[in-house]
Design a protein around this motif. Sequence first.
Motif, PDB file in Angstrom:
ATOM      1  N   CYS A 194      -4.006  37.470  65.414  1.00 47.55           N
ATOM      2  CA  CYS A 194      -3.068  38.441  65.993  1.00 47.55           C
ATOM      3  C   CYS A 194      -3.422  39.859  65.562  1.00 47.55           C
ATOM      4  O   CYS A 194      -3.367  40.802  66.364  1.00 47.55           O
ATOM      5  CB  CYS A 194      -1.634  38.102  65.575  1.00 47.55           C
TER       6      CYS A 194
ATOM      7  N   ILE B 194       3.441  39.224  65.251  1.00 46.52           N
ATOM      8  CA  ILE B 194       2.673  38.378  66.175  1.00 46.52           C
ATOM      9  C   ILE B 194       2.345  39.202  67.409  1.00 46.52           C
ATOM     10  O   ILE B 194       3.074  40.129  67.762  1.00 46.52           O
ATOM     11  CB  ILE B 194       3.476  37.123  66.580  1.00 46.52           C
ATOM     12  N   THR B 195       1.259  38.852  68.073  1.00 51.53           N
ATOM     13  CA  THR B 195       0.933  39.566  69.301  1.00 51.53           C
ATOM     14  C   THR B 195       1.789  39.040  70.456  1.00 51.53           C
ATOM     15  O   THR B 195       1.758  37.837  70.759  1.00 51.53           O
ATOM     16  CB  THR B 195      -0.555  39.472  69.666  1.00 51.53           C
TER      17      THR B 195
ATOM     18  N   TRP C 164       1.857  35.323  72.684  1.00 56.47           N
ATOM     19  CA  TRP C 164       3.043  34.541  72.336  1.00 56.47           C
ATOM     20  C   TRP C 164       4.252  34.832  73.214  1.00 56.47           C
ATOM     21  O   TRP C 164       5.342  34.336  72.930  1.00 56.47           O
ATOM     22  CB  TRP C 164       3.358  34.709  70.859  1.00 56.47           C
TER      23      TRP C 164
ATOM     24  N   LYS D 151       7.617  33.695  66.688  1.00 62.16           N
ATOM     25  CA  LYS D 151       7.187  33.196  67.998  1.00 62.16           C
ATOM     26  C   LYS D 151       8.320  32.472  68.706  1.00 62.16           C
ATOM     27  O   LYS D 151       8.554  32.687  69.910  1.00 62.16           O
ATOM     28  CB  LYS D 151       5.980  32.267  67.821  1.00 62.16           C
TER      29      LYS D 151
ATOM     30  N   SER E  65       2.848  42.360  66.100  1.00 59.58           N
ATOM     31  CA  SER E  65       1.749  42.708  65.196  1.00 59.58           C
ATOM     32  C   SER E  65       1.257  44.131  65.436  1.00 59.58           C
ATOM     33  O   SER E  65       0.604  44.707  64.557  1.00 59.58           O
ATOM     34  CB  SER E  65       0.594  41.705  65.338  1.00 59.58           C
TER      35      SER E  65
END
Length: 810
Positions: A131, A468-469, A473, A662, A795
């Motif tokens: 990520c 998180i990207t 996700w 997520k 992220s």
Amino acid sequence: MNVTALATSAPPRSPLADRLVDNLIHRIGKDERAALPHDWLAATILTVRDDIIDRWMASTRETHAAKSKRVYYLSLEFLIGRLLRDAIANLGKNREVSQALSQLGVDLAEIEEIEPDAALGNGGLGRLAACFMESLATLDLPAYGYGIRYMNGMFRQRIDDGWQVELPENWLAHGNPWEFERRESAYFVGFGGEVTGNDAGQVHWKPAEAVEAVAVDTPVVGWRGKRVNTLRLWTAVSLDPIKLDKFNAGDHEGALAGQVRAESLVRVLYPADSTASGQELRLRQEYFFSSASIQDIVRRHIQYFGDVRTLPDKAAIQLNDTHPAVSVAELMRLLIDHHDLAFDEAWEITKATFGYTNHTLLPEALESWPLPLFERLLPRHMQIVYAINARVLREARKADGIDDEAIGAISLIDEGGERRVRMANLAFAGSHSVNGVAALHTDLMKQTVFADLHKLYPARINNKTNGITPRRWLFECNPGLTHLIRDAIGEEFLDDAAALTALAPFAEDAAFRERFAEVKRANKVALAAHIKDRMGLRLDPDAIFDVQIKRIHEYKRQLLNIIETVALYDQIRSHPERNWTPRVKLFAGKAASSYHNAKLIIKLANDVARRVNGDPSIGKLLKVAFLPNYNVSLAERIVPAADLSEQISTAGMEASGTGNMKFALNGALTIGTLDGANVEIRDHVGDENIIIFGLTADEVAAKRADGYEPRAVIEGSRELAQAVNAIASGVFSPDDPNRYQGLMAGLYEHDWFMVAADFDAYAAAQRQVDARWADRDAWRASAIRNVAQVGWFSSDRTIGEYARDIWNVL
């Protein structure tokens, strides 16, 4: 019939379709009429890759021209998953590629499914690194990721009769069209041997053996193709791959021993370290990739900027956990032995260049190596570690409030019993920044594992909560929800996840809640079909999907979940007249090969599943499944379908977690302890939109200190005692009634992970989940608020903070 007329009336192919066919013919060697799905996959990757290469080269040229500072992210894992869908989405070419393939009679979704997951990681550490690499490119920050090109990853998990079986993950069996070997970027990496010096103070290390580290590059595409960065992975080659004299003498295996020994460095992620040879291989791996990476960074810096003394101005090296900590000693070696810098100057350069991210408070995960092993394998580095330690301890002796006990904790050499080199202390001492990955985790770092180092260097520890990207996700794994959000609030959230807050008012919109529920149910239907196809188990998509997917470890407390499942099963059978909420319990994750209890927990989950799923008396009220071979692609199926996210680690033991983020981003409610990033998720989504239970980190510490007696707790809880006794007595293991006696006895005797202590609170929280599920409108509203309020956990935000506060590249 006029065949010519029919042929000319067909719509012309798009230019992209022509390129796909051209690559199929000239680079795959197949006629389109004979092409199979894997041929079309390769042709599609090569076609998309051509566009990526152009952007990759442009990004590199721009970085060189601007003399930009680069970020170097060193990680033993990069869990990047499949790359085709990710690349197409980030380039904004979904529709174009899909339509071009459709003209050729090929379904893009079908060929995406046959791309293998890259076996370059196992858990959250590796997925975080992936990520972060994507966000670095998205934020247009020049960066390299450095790791190992594992030939077989950790392992491919198969479940045989409920037991985990480890098999090689042959993801490279048919090549990897995403990667490029860089033969010119090859470095000598030595091991063992001896160190000599002269009267002038010059030191020479003559290794007893060496391998060549060869770079293999993979492009990493940022959102909208703004920048393409490089993931550089190292493979190992013997300097003498075949000894012809031995081969010709008939010793065919001995002739290849050097290459076999070299390949062992890149064969498997996390070789079992329960044996001396396993420990040596792990240390050899870590030094191999660290040395090659540091040599590459220094070489590049000198090539473009000339003076190694300016390294901190143009390079920021981030150590992802302790695995690459030996890089601190390696950079010192290069600066002193190869570039003739004095120790003091080299040390200041090293500290200014490195940052260290800590990911765990578990003492056993803060790597340390037996001193004889470290010194035998890396004799020059042992000298440097001693010199660094002497400097640090002299500083500590001069500082206020540092007593002998604190000196012992600060030392890079653990003197308690077998003398060991403490890699976390080395990373801490050798970095200008040491960060935790959640607010609670960072506070606990200061109070526990690094308390004395924090006293000595009070400005060094800082927090950077993980992220998180949202591209992978949300946009890629959950297109239905993405389209629904875009229709509601527009497209700003596609470029800035923080804009998801505009979705919050839609939690009060009945029509939107209904459409949201339709998307969730469609995802559940798709997951149920996948499980039916793979495992033969039928699941009810209208049941609550209760999911715990993560590495199997006792502190993550899959055991707590399983025991509560057994208690629920008993209650459903005992009280069939109650209005039970239909529930599907889903587990997935791998246990380390030598981790006995974790593997036993997997077996227990499967034994419970077999008994529950085969019991007609409970009908569809409860189903249990352990899904084998958990990886990124499986997670992309499960996460959008989850209703309830299990984040139930023992408080104070999970650094952050990213699965919690997520699930929340995809509209699952969290049931969890106040651990890791759960604390911050609660702060963002609100108490009413999360289910929190159990002891806090302070309460766990106090209970351990006060002489916690789990036997009294178990005997005082009827449901817990009955479930534990059923498991221990062999109710779920009739073929081996004693199978779980030891596991259950551990709860009675010490219960270090507070399974018994938190059971009643967890069970009560699960019944609260049942009550909330009964009010489906309220549940959906809470789910929507979760989606709306967790954009902060992108992220992109995390990397922005690293870039600004640690790396000085923004």
